[in-house]
Design a protein around this motif. Structure first.
Motif, PDB file in Angstrom:
ATOM      1  N   ILE A  27       7.816  17.170   4.692  1.00 46.05           N
ATOM      2  CA  ILE A  27       6.734  16.214   5.001  1.00 46.05           C
ATOM      3  C   ILE A  27       6.798  15.349   3.500  1.00 46.05           C
ATOM      4  CG2 ILE A  27       4.151  16.379   4.378  1.00 46.05           C
ATOM      5  CD1 ILE A  27       4.218  19.106   5.600  1.00 46.05           C
ATOM      6  N   PRO A  28       7.138  14.136   3.921  1.00 48.44           N
ATOM      7  CA  PRO A  28       7.353  13.009   2.770  1.00 48.44           C
ATOM      8  C   PRO A  28       6.273  13.339   1.815  1.00 48.44           C
ATOM      9  CG  PRO A  28       7.154  12.233   4.797  1.00 48.44           C
ATOM     10  CD  PRO A  28       6.866  13.526   5.005  1.00 48.44           C
ATOM     11  N   SER A  29       6.696  13.028   0.506  1.00 51.96           N
ATOM     12  CA  SER A  29       5.546  13.116  -0.664  1.00 51.96           C
ATOM     13  C   SER A  29       4.790  11.560  -0.631  1.00 51.96           C
ATOM     14  CB  SER A  29       6.452  13.232  -2.003  1.00 51.96           C
ATOM     15  OG  SER A  29       5.711  12.672  -3.115  1.00 51.96           O
ATOM     16  N   TRP A  30       5.296  10.660  -0.117  1.00 52.45           N
ATOM     17  CA  TRP A  30       4.512   9.269   0.021  1.00 52.45           C
ATOM     18  C   TRP A  30       5.113   8.536   1.139  1.00 52.45           C
ATOM     19  CZ3 TRP A  30       7.846   5.239  -0.086  1.00 52.45           C
ATOM     20  CH2 TRP A  30       9.128   5.579  -0.741  1.00 52.45           C
ATOM     21  N   ALA A  31       4.193   7.373   1.427  1.00 52.53           N
ATOM     22  CA  ALA A  31       4.592   6.455   2.500  1.00 52.53           C
ATOM     23  C   ALA A  31       4.073   5.110   1.932  1.00 52.53           C
ATOM     24  CB  ALA A  31       3.881   6.796   3.705  1.00 52.53           C
ATOM     25  N   ILE A  60       0.853  -1.124  -0.082  1.00 53.94           N
ATOM     26  CA  ILE A  60       0.079  -0.090   0.151  1.00 53.94           C
ATOM     27  C   ILE A  60       1.030   1.194   0.059  1.00 53.94           C
ATOM     28  CG2 ILE A  60      -0.286  -0.224   2.474  1.00 53.94           C
ATOM     29  CD1 ILE A  60      -2.792   1.232   2.503  1.00 53.94           C
ATOM     30  N   THR A  61       0.523   2.283  -0.719  1.00 57.00           N
ATOM     31  CA  THR A  61       1.416   3.387  -0.831  1.00 57.00           C
ATOM     32  C   THR A  61       0.289   4.661  -0.669  1.00 57.00           C
ATOM     33  OG1 THR A  61       2.896   2.474  -2.526  1.00 57.00           O
ATOM     34  CG2 THR A  61       2.956   4.758  -2.390  1.00 57.00           C
ATOM     35  N   LEU A  62       0.685   5.598   0.189  1.00 61.04           N
ATOM     36  CA  LEU A  62      -0.062   6.785   0.295  1.00 61.04           C
ATOM     37  C   LEU A  62       0.482   7.957  -0.406  1.00 61.04           C
ATOM     38  CD1 LEU A  62      -2.088   6.676   3.762  1.00 61.04           C
ATOM     39  CD2 LEU A  62      -2.703   5.891   1.606  1.00 61.04           C
ATOM     40  N   HIS A  63       0.153   8.610  -1.278  1.00 56.59           N
ATOM     41  CA  HIS A  63       0.787   9.717  -1.939  1.00 56.59           C
ATOM     42  C   HIS A  63       0.035  10.984  -1.355  1.00 56.59           C
ATOM     43  CE1 HIS A  63       2.462   7.103  -5.115  1.00 56.59           C
ATOM     44  NE2 HIS A  63       1.460   6.301  -5.248  1.00 56.59           N
ATOM     45  N   GLY A  64       1.148  11.911  -1.067  1.00 54.10           N
ATOM     46  CA  GLY A  64       0.565  13.016  -0.492  1.00 54.10           C
ATOM     47  C   GLY A  64       0.939  14.184  -1.623  1.00 54.10           C
ATOM     48  N   ARG A 111       6.112  16.358  -4.311  1.00 53.96           N
ATOM     49  CA  ARG A 111       7.554  16.343  -3.900  1.00 53.96           C
ATOM     50  C   ARG A 111       7.592  16.566  -2.299  1.00 53.96           C
ATOM     51  NH1 ARG A 111       5.958  21.435  -5.592  1.00 53.96           N
ATOM     52  NH2 ARG A 111       5.713  20.685  -7.562  1.00 53.96           N
ATOM     53  N   ASP A 112       8.705  16.206  -1.820  1.00 51.19           N
ATOM     54  CA  ASP A 112       8.848  16.478  -0.474  1.00 51.19           C
ATOM     55  C   ASP A 112       8.780  17.685  -0.180  1.00 51.19           C
ATOM     56  OD1 ASP A 112       9.429  13.630  -0.287  1.00 51.19           O
ATOM     57  OD2 ASP A 112      11.515  14.067   0.160  1.00 51.19           O
ATOM     58  N   LEU A 113       8.156  18.325   0.969  1.00 48.71           N
ATOM     59  CA  LEU A 113       7.902  19.709   1.168  1.00 48.71           C
ATOM     60  C   LEU A 113       8.602  20.376   2.701  1.00 48.71           C
ATOM     61  CD1 LEU A 113       3.829  19.949   0.804  1.00 48.71           C
ATOM     62  CD2 LEU A 113       5.771  20.540  -1.055  1.00 48.71           C
ATOM     63  N   HIS A 114       8.962  21.562   2.629  1.00 48.43           N
ATOM     64  CA  HIS A 114       9.352  22.106   3.782  1.00 48.43           C
ATOM     65  C   HIS A 114       8.478  21.713   4.866  1.00 48.43           C
ATOM     66  CE1 HIS A 114      11.259  24.855   6.732  1.00 48.43           C
ATOM     67  NE2 HIS A 114      12.137  24.934   6.019  1.00 48.43           N
ATOM     68  N   SER A 115       8.701  21.383   6.007  1.00 45.02           N
ATOM     69  CA  SER A 115       7.557  20.825   6.851  1.00 45.02           C
ATOM     70  C   SER A 115       7.126  22.148   7.760  1.00 45.02           C
ATOM     71  CB  SER A 115       8.073  19.969   7.936  1.00 45.02           C
ATOM     72  OG  SER A 115       9.366  20.044   8.489  1.00 45.02           O
ATOM     73  N   GLY A 116       8.157  23.052   7.694  1.00 46.31           N
ATOM     74  CA  GLY A 116       7.764  24.500   8.359  1.00 46.31           C
ATOM     75  C   GLY A 116       7.077  25.159   7.440  1.00 46.31           C
ATOM     76  N   GLY A 117       7.604  25.461   6.346  1.00 45.79           N
ATOM     77  CA  GLY A 117       6.508  26.190   5.351  1.00 45.79           C
ATOM     78  C   GLY A 117       5.097  25.723   5.010  1.00 45.79           C
ATOM     79  N   PHE A 118       4.989  24.134   5.135  1.00 48.80           N
ATOM     80  CA  PHE A 118       3.667  23.759   4.693  1.00 48.80           C
ATOM     81  C   PHE A 118       2.983  22.762   5.710  1.00 48.80           C
ATOM     82  CE2 PHE A 118       6.124  24.626   1.013  1.00 48.80           C
ATOM     83  CZ  PHE A 118       5.126  25.140   0.010  1.00 48.80           C
ATOM     84  N   GLY A 119       3.852  22.577   6.702  1.00 48.34           N
ATOM     85  CA  GLY A 119       3.271  21.572   8.068  1.00 48.34           C
ATOM     86  C   GLY A 119       2.319  22.405   8.606  1.00 48.34           C
ATOM     87  N   GLY A 120       1.103  21.462   8.872  1.00 51.03           N
ATOM     88  CA  GLY A 120      -0.139  22.075   9.583  1.00 51.03           C
ATOM     89  C   GLY A 120      -1.332  22.299   8.570  1.00 51.03           C
ATOM     90  N   ALA A 121      -1.016  22.433   7.126  1.00 48.49           N
ATOM     91  CA  ALA A 121      -2.074  22.621   6.292  1.00 48.49           C
ATOM     92  C   ALA A 121      -2.108  21.304   5.246  1.00 48.49           C
ATOM     93  CB  ALA A 121      -1.626  24.123   5.671  1.00 48.49           C
TER      94      ALA A 121
END
Ligand code: BES
Ligand code: ZN
Length: 457
Positions: A321-325, A207-211, A214-224
């Motif tokens: 924030i990783p792009s996938w898991a 199983i893969t979850l795609h977010g 691309r990987d994002l800056h967790s400060g700039g985007f984390g939370g939203a």
């Protein structure tokens, strides 16, 4: 029989040297870099089977080759034939990694007292070699074998036996047999030799979850933005309740309940939960409430994460924030569950609970039904007598937790049941670092095989 037993006794040292030669091949079927080693191992086995007097050939497949070795002189006319049995085993082994955890190199067998350490020692080279040595004793002492035997030793068991079914179909007539004898499981202890009457099935997927793209800056985007690793953890975490039950609707469909007789047989097993806990090095055991650990390990279905990957795995920290898991999953199934039915139920539930913030991708893997055969028939009784003669104590009946998917094809294609006469011990560390095999099991396994053909005739 005396000559056979004397031969076995006199030749143990040589057997051990040959066993070491067999173990030196890194016949890792899963790794393309070992393709030649797998082939060389098969060639060695062919030469060895010929040397002990078996009519042997190497059968190429689309993957790794199959070794076929037959006792000579099988009569063509059915009226004059002896009973014919297949002995199944595999010469391929699991990858040895992680190498740093081995106390000695995995393909340099090390003997300490009555134990041999090497990858493939218990799973499965030692177990199939014990049968070969028993047959050698008959052939080399000129003792008539009461049965005709065909060894089928494959090189793809650890990767799903992909080419064996087709081989069974093409060679159906030659392989037609009374039953298949398999030593590729275990026994609780040498004081408790066992006949297995069930194996678990399996259903695998990824199983893969795609977010984010691309990987994002967790400060700039984390939370939203949803974090795929968090989403996957929550999703997987919700699949098991505090009583160890899997919460997927329909997951227990088809499970054959344990009978009172079976539960009584389980209660005869040696060992305690404390000893099990210590052997595997966990703080505390965890399992489905209402079942003993032995029952949980062989008669109940499970949902396991085999691998879990997401985000940054290197040294130090990285704020993203990783792009996938992704998770690699296998469910162990029990009689009479249907792998494709369970797959449907599992996927439907995952789809249902997947949050709208991620995209779910599922890649289906292999599947196999569990195996169950009544242990009351004459062949099972003959096996129990052979075990008792070899090990000197009363054998027990066991359900096995692992899977040997090809047994279902033996039944479907050849109509043959399998006799599971496992020679491994619970602490043999199959698939783990420092895999071992007890030389006591090796020797008693040879005796068991020698007696078996007398009892089965
Ligand atoms: N020898 C094992 C199977 C086994 C071990 C059965 C212990 C019962 C008790 C075999 O080599 C194996 O590892 N099978 C795999 C099959 C899978 C790859 C489909 C397994 O059980 O994981
Ligand atoms: Zn294995």
């Amino acid at each position: 029989m005396d000559k056979v037993l004397a031969y076995l006794k006199q030749n143990q040292q040589r057997f051990l040297a040959e066993f070491c030669d067999y173990l030196r091949f890194p016949s890792v079927s899963a790794q393309p870099k070992h393709k030649q080693d797998v082939y060389a191992c098969a060639e060695w086995l062919v030469a060895h089977c010929r040397r002990i007097g078996l009519e042997t050939r190497l059968c190429p497949t689309g993957g790794h080759p199959i070794v076929i070795a037959k006792t000579p002189g099988r009569k063509a006319e059915s009226g004059k034939r002896k009973p014919h049995f297949m002995v199944y085993g595999h010469y391929d082994v699991q990858p040895p990694e992680p190498l740093e955890l081995w106390k000695s190199p995995p393909f340099e067998p090390r003997i300490v007292g009555k134990t041999i350490f090497a990858r493939g020692s218990t799973d499965n080279k030692g177990q199939n070699f014990a049968h070969l040595k028993a047959v050698e004793a008959y052939l080399k002492t000129g003792t008539p074998l009461p049965c005709d035997l065909t060894f089928v030793i494959e090189g793809e068991e650890e990767v799903g036996s992909e080419n064996l079914s087709a081989f069974l179909k093409t060679n159906k007539q030659e392989l037609d047999c009374e039953a298949v004898v398999i030593s590729d499981t275990g026994m609780p202890s040498t004081k408790h030799p066992s006949l297995g009457y069930s194996l678990r099935g399996i259903m695998a997927f990824e199983i893969t979850l795609h977010g984010p793209a691309r990987d994002l800056h967790s400060g700039g985007f984390g939370g939203a933005v949803d974090n795929p690793a968090m989403a996957l953890s929550q999703l997987l975490g919700s699949l098991r309740d505090k009583n160890g039950r899997i919460t997927i609707p329909g997951f227990y469909d088809g499970v054959k309940p344990l009978t009172a007789y079976e539960r009584k047989e389980y209660s005869r097993l040696p060992g305690s939960d404390a000893a099990l806990q210590k052997m595997i090095g966990v703080k505390k055991l965890f399992g489905e409430r209402g079942f003993t650990s032995s029952e949980q390990r062989s008669a109940r279905p499970t949902f396991e994460i085999n691998g879990l990957t997401s985000g940054y795995q290197g040294e130090g920290s990285k704020t993203i924030i990783p792009s996938w898991a992704r998770a690699k999953i296998t469910c162990r199934l029990v009689p009479d569950q249907q792998p494709e039915h369970i797959r449907k139920k599992v996927l439907a539930h995952l789809k249902h609970i997947c949050p709208p913030t991620v995209r779910m991708e599922i890649e289906a893997g292999h599947g196999a039904e569990a195996y169950f055969v009544s242990p009351t028939g004459p062949k099972a009784q003959a096996s129990l007598r052979a075990l008792e003669k070899a090990f000197g104590c009363k054998p027990i009946l066991t359900r096995e937790g692992g899977s040997i998917p090809i047994v279902n094809q033996f039944k479907k294609i050849l109509g043959a049941d399998s006799l599971l006469l496992g020679l491994g011990l619970p602490d043999d560390a199959a698939h783990s670092p420092n895999e071992k095999f007890s030389l006591d099991c090796f020797e008693k396994g040879q005796l068991m095989s020698a007696y078996l053909w007398q009892e089965l005739k």
